[in-house]
Enzyme design. Structure first.
Site, PDB file in Angstrom:
ATOM      1  N   GLY A 147     -14.179  -7.442 -10.996  1.00  0.00           N
ATOM      2  CA  GLY A 147     -13.100  -7.701 -10.047  1.00  0.00           C
ATOM      3  C   GLY A 147     -12.182  -8.858 -10.405  1.00  0.00           C
ATOM      4  O   GLY A 147     -11.215  -9.126  -9.681  1.00  0.00           O
TER       5      GLY A 147
ATOM      6  N   PRO B 128     -16.826  -7.039 -15.712  1.00  0.00           N
ATOM      7  CA  PRO B 128     -15.361  -7.053 -15.692  1.00  0.00           C
ATOM      8  C   PRO B 128     -14.783  -5.793 -16.325  1.00  0.00           C
ATOM      9  O   PRO B 128     -15.331  -5.272 -17.301  1.00  0.00           O
ATOM     10  CB  PRO B 128     -15.020  -8.279 -16.547  1.00  0.00           C
ATOM     11  CG  PRO B 128     -16.160  -8.359 -17.521  1.00  0.00           C
ATOM     12  CD  PRO B 128     -17.386  -7.894 -16.775  1.00  0.00           C
TER      13      PRO B 128
ATOM     14  N   ARG C 144      -0.865   3.671  -9.892  1.00  0.00           N
ATOM     15  CA  ARG C 144      -1.082   2.430  -9.128  1.00  0.00           C
ATOM     16  C   ARG C 144       0.095   2.062  -8.213  1.00  0.00           C
ATOM     17  O   ARG C 144      -0.130   1.644  -7.074  1.00  0.00           O
ATOM     18  CB  ARG C 144      -1.422   1.259 -10.056  1.00  0.00           C
ATOM     19  CG  ARG C 144      -2.706   1.492 -10.884  1.00  0.00           C
ATOM     20  CD  ARG C 144      -3.206   0.229 -11.569  1.00  0.00           C
ATOM     21  NE  ARG C 144      -3.837  -0.668 -10.626  1.00  0.00           N
ATOM     22  CZ  ARG C 144      -3.309  -1.762 -10.163  1.00  0.00           C
ATOM     23  NH1 ARG C 144      -2.108  -2.138 -10.578  1.00  0.00           N
ATOM     24  NH2 ARG C 144      -3.942  -2.506  -9.297  1.00  0.00           N
TER      25      ARG C 144
ATOM     26  N   CYS D 264       7.880  16.026  -8.302  1.00  0.00           N
ATOM     27  CA  CYS D 264       8.571  16.404  -7.066  1.00  0.00           C
ATOM     28  C   CYS D 264       7.965  15.735  -5.843  1.00  0.00           C
ATOM     29  O   CYS D 264       7.426  16.414  -4.956  1.00  0.00           O
ATOM     30  CB  CYS D 264       8.538  17.912  -6.923  1.00  0.00           C
ATOM     31  SG  CYS D 264       9.302  18.673  -8.342  1.00  0.00           S
TER      32      CYS D 264
ATOM     33  N   TYR E 121      -6.962   1.024 -15.290  1.00  0.00           N
ATOM     34  CA  TYR E 121      -6.669   1.989 -14.223  1.00  0.00           C
ATOM     35  C   TYR E 121      -5.307   2.660 -14.432  1.00  0.00           C
ATOM     36  O   TYR E 121      -4.586   2.936 -13.485  1.00  0.00           O
ATOM     37  CB  TYR E 121      -6.792   1.322 -12.842  1.00  0.00           C
ATOM     38  CG  TYR E 121      -8.129   0.635 -12.684  1.00  0.00           C
ATOM     39  CD1 TYR E 121      -9.286   1.380 -12.581  1.00  0.00           C
ATOM     40  CD2 TYR E 121      -8.248  -0.756 -12.710  1.00  0.00           C
ATOM     41  CE1 TYR E 121     -10.533   0.770 -12.491  1.00  0.00           C
ATOM     42  CE2 TYR E 121      -9.487  -1.377 -12.620  1.00  0.00           C
ATOM     43  CZ  TYR E 121     -10.620  -0.604 -12.507  1.00  0.00           C
ATOM     44  OH  TYR E 121     -11.846  -1.208 -12.434  1.00  0.00           O
TER      45      TYR E 121
HETATM   46  N1  LLP Z   1     -18.230  -3.115 -10.898  1.00  0.00           N
HETATM   47  C1  LLP Z   1     -18.176  -2.258  -9.865  1.00  0.00           C
HETATM   48  C2  LLP Z   1     -19.398  -1.909  -9.146  1.00  0.00           C
HETATM   49  C3  LLP Z   1     -16.931  -1.719  -9.478  1.00  0.00           C
HETATM   50  O1  LLP Z   1     -16.872  -0.882  -8.441  1.00  0.00           O
HETATM   51  C4  LLP Z   1     -15.757  -2.074 -10.181  1.00  0.00           C
HETATM   52  C5  LLP Z   1     -14.457  -1.515  -9.806  1.00  0.00           C
HETATM   53  C6  LLP Z   1     -15.883  -2.963 -11.278  1.00  0.00           C
HETATM   54  C7  LLP Z   1     -17.129  -3.467 -11.593  1.00  0.00           C
HETATM   55  C8  LLP Z   1     -14.718  -3.381 -12.117  1.00  0.00           C
HETATM   56  O2  LLP Z   1     -13.677  -3.963 -11.413  1.00  0.00           O
HETATM   57  P1  LLP Z   1     -12.500  -4.689 -12.245  1.00  0.00           P
HETATM   58  O3  LLP Z   1     -13.126  -5.846 -12.967  1.00  0.00           O
HETATM   59  O4  LLP Z   1     -11.931  -3.715 -13.194  1.00  0.00           O
HETATM   60  O5  LLP Z   1     -11.491  -5.113 -11.246  1.00  0.00           O
HETATM   61  N2  LLP Z   1      -8.237   1.700  -9.233  1.00  0.00           N
HETATM   62  C9  LLP Z   1      -8.148   0.354  -8.676  1.00  0.00           C
HETATM   63  C10 LLP Z   1      -9.373  -0.459  -8.957  1.00  0.00           C
HETATM   64  C11 LLP Z   1     -10.659   0.160  -8.447  1.00  0.00           C
HETATM   65  C12 LLP Z   1     -11.858  -0.647  -8.831  1.00  0.00           C
HETATM   66  C13 LLP Z   1     -13.119   0.059  -8.504  1.00  0.00           C
HETATM   67  N3  LLP Z   1     -14.299  -0.639  -8.895  1.00  0.00           N
HETATM   68  C14 LLP Z   1      -6.887  -0.319  -9.232  1.00  0.00           C
HETATM   69  O6  LLP Z   1      -6.138   0.337  -9.940  1.00  0.00           O
HETATM   70  O7  LLP Z   1      -6.631  -1.483  -8.931  1.00  0.00           O
END
Ligand code: LLP
Length: 420
Positions: free
Chosen positions: A240, A276, A314, A343, A372
């Site tokens: 995150g 991450p 996004r 469309c 993403y």
């Molecule tokens: N670990 C778990 C359990 C997760 O659910 C996620 C993301 C991550 C790690 C990795 O998160 P990151 O470090 O990439 O932020 N499609 C959305 C983001 C959805 C994230 C879902 N889970 C976007 O485009 O912002």
């Protein structure tokens, strides 16, 4: 931000490769990834956290191209997977099974069997019925499933409601108040062994505060569980970590993150895991698109490009902001929207923005598209998915070819009985 995509002699380059040249050779829309950026981000985080020697499980949902996964695996990364398909990709890319963790609220029996057969490090378990299912499947196979219970610490990550996961109202994890029960159940079940605890708060998170808040809540529980359960050895603090999506935005500095969370991890004597995705891949990628038309309307200009919401969803899905720059440097400005050919009025990359002035045939780059982006692409409006290219220094290679029309209809049949 985006230091791996810079202008050289007025031409946007991906590391040392001309973006115009890649667009000529590979066509558009085109995703381009910087391998150096991936490695730099990975190392910056690993370095900042080195006093706890974390195992970084790259969240491959953010970008699951095999070349990207392999790049990170070569650095020592494991993988955080959320489906049988992601596990398959991680293994194909060379991630050792004992560096793979498997999350997600809806693991099917077939996915669990596959993961048990591969011998993954642990499952991140999201509910008591899931614990039961993993135990049953493992027993039937004569193996033991290692599990980390995902606790939901009820902390507000202050992010979009669709990507916030650690609040009580979200479907993820087990509430802290029920976690004890889940651990009791896990300890009693014959097919599972408790490996540790997991949490993930949401994403993108721009300050370390929510992590520190959550760790304060879960640390006492980890200490108690460690005493009770000898196999309790892992604390996975999730992913995150945010990145800068705007020129003026400060990215989350991994050193600030580390100084906020390390004091809460030191002395725990647990193997710390991190997951991450975006932090590593987000600003490692751009989406290059060509201007098809410039359309003047009463209120503004619409720059109609050949990339669309099926390539990058996004902006319409989360109202996410992605900077858009011209591939040939210009100081001339215009005002309006950048839209795709799909469309739907929701098919936009930017709305009501000051933009580089462009003409038909010019190239634009949508920034921060490495996470993403392609992974959320679809075939809506029967559009083939874009090609992906990886660069490093002066080298470039297509790491996924553009989908063809034949790819679009692969697997489809017309039943004979419809021929009346
Ligand atoms: N670990 C778990 C359990 C997760 O659910 C996620 C993301 C991550 C790690 C990795 O998160 P990151 O470090 O990439 O932020 N499609 C959305 C983001 C959805 C994230 C879902 N889970 C976007 O485009 O912002």
């Amino acid at each position: 931000m985006q230091s791996d995509f810079t202008y050289m002699n007025g031409q946007l380059c991906a590391e040392k490769v001309s973006v115009s040249k890649l667009a000529e050779e590979c066509g558009t829309p085109l995703y381009i990834y910087s391998r150096s950026h991936l490695i730099r981000q990975y190392r910056a985080l690993a370095d900042a956290m080195k006093s706890v020697q974390p195992q970084i499980y790259f969240a491959i949902k953010s970008n699951s191209n095999l070349a990207v996964i392999r790049t990170l695996a070569d650095q020592g990364a494991g993988a955080d997977v959320v489906s049988g398909g992601e596990l398959f990709r991680a293994r194909k890319a060379g991630v050792p099974a004992d560096k793979i963790v498997f999350a997600g609220v809806g693991k099917t029996a077939a996915e669990i069997d596959y993961a048990l057969k591969e011998g993954i490090k642990f499952f991140t378990v999201e509910s008591e019925p899931e614990l039961q299912r993993i135990s049953d499947r493992a027993e039937a196979m004569g193996v033991t499933g290692r599990v980390a219970i995902r606790v939901n610490p009820d902390v507000d990550p202050k992010t979009h409601k669709y990507t916030s996961t650690g609040k009580a109202e979200n479907k993820f994890g087990v509430d802290l108040t029920r976690a004890e029960r889940a651990y009791d159940l896990a300890a009693r079940l014959p097919g599972v062994e408790v490996a540790g605890m997991h949490m993930h708060l949401g994403s993108p998170i721009m300050t370390p505060t929510p992590y520190a808040e959550a760790l304060q809540k879960v640390r006492p529980m980890c200490e108690a569980l460690k005493k009770e359960i000898p196999t309790f050895k892992h604390l996975d603090i999730g992913g995150g970590l945010g990145i800068a999506y705007r020129f003026e935005q400060d990215p989350l500095d991994p050193r600030d993150f580390a100084s906020a969370v390390l004091p809460l991890l030191h002395g725990l004597d647990l193997q710390i895991g991190m997951e991450p995705g975006r932090f590593i891949t987000g600003n490692a990628g751009i989406l290059v698109t060509r201007v098809e038309y410039v359309k003047e309307s009463l209120e503004k200009q619409f720059v109609i490009v050949d990339a669309a919401m099926n390539d990058l969803i996004r902006p319409p899905l989360y109202g996410a902001h992605h900077e858009i720059i011209s591939v040939v440097q210009t100081t001339e400005r215009a005002f309006g929207d950048v839209v795709g050919p799909i469309c739907e009025s929701g098919d936009f990359m930017a709305e009501n923005r000051e933009l580089p002035a462009v003409e038909e045939g010019d190239l634009l780059a949508v920034l921060s598209a490495g996470a993403y982006g392609f992974v959320m692409a679809s075939n809506y409006n029967s559009r083939g998915r874009a090609a992906e290219v990886m660069v490093e220094g002066e080298r470039a290679e297509v790491v996924r070819t553009r989908e063809t029309w034949d790819d679009l209809i692969r697997g489809e049949t017309i039943p004979e009985w419809t021929n009346s």
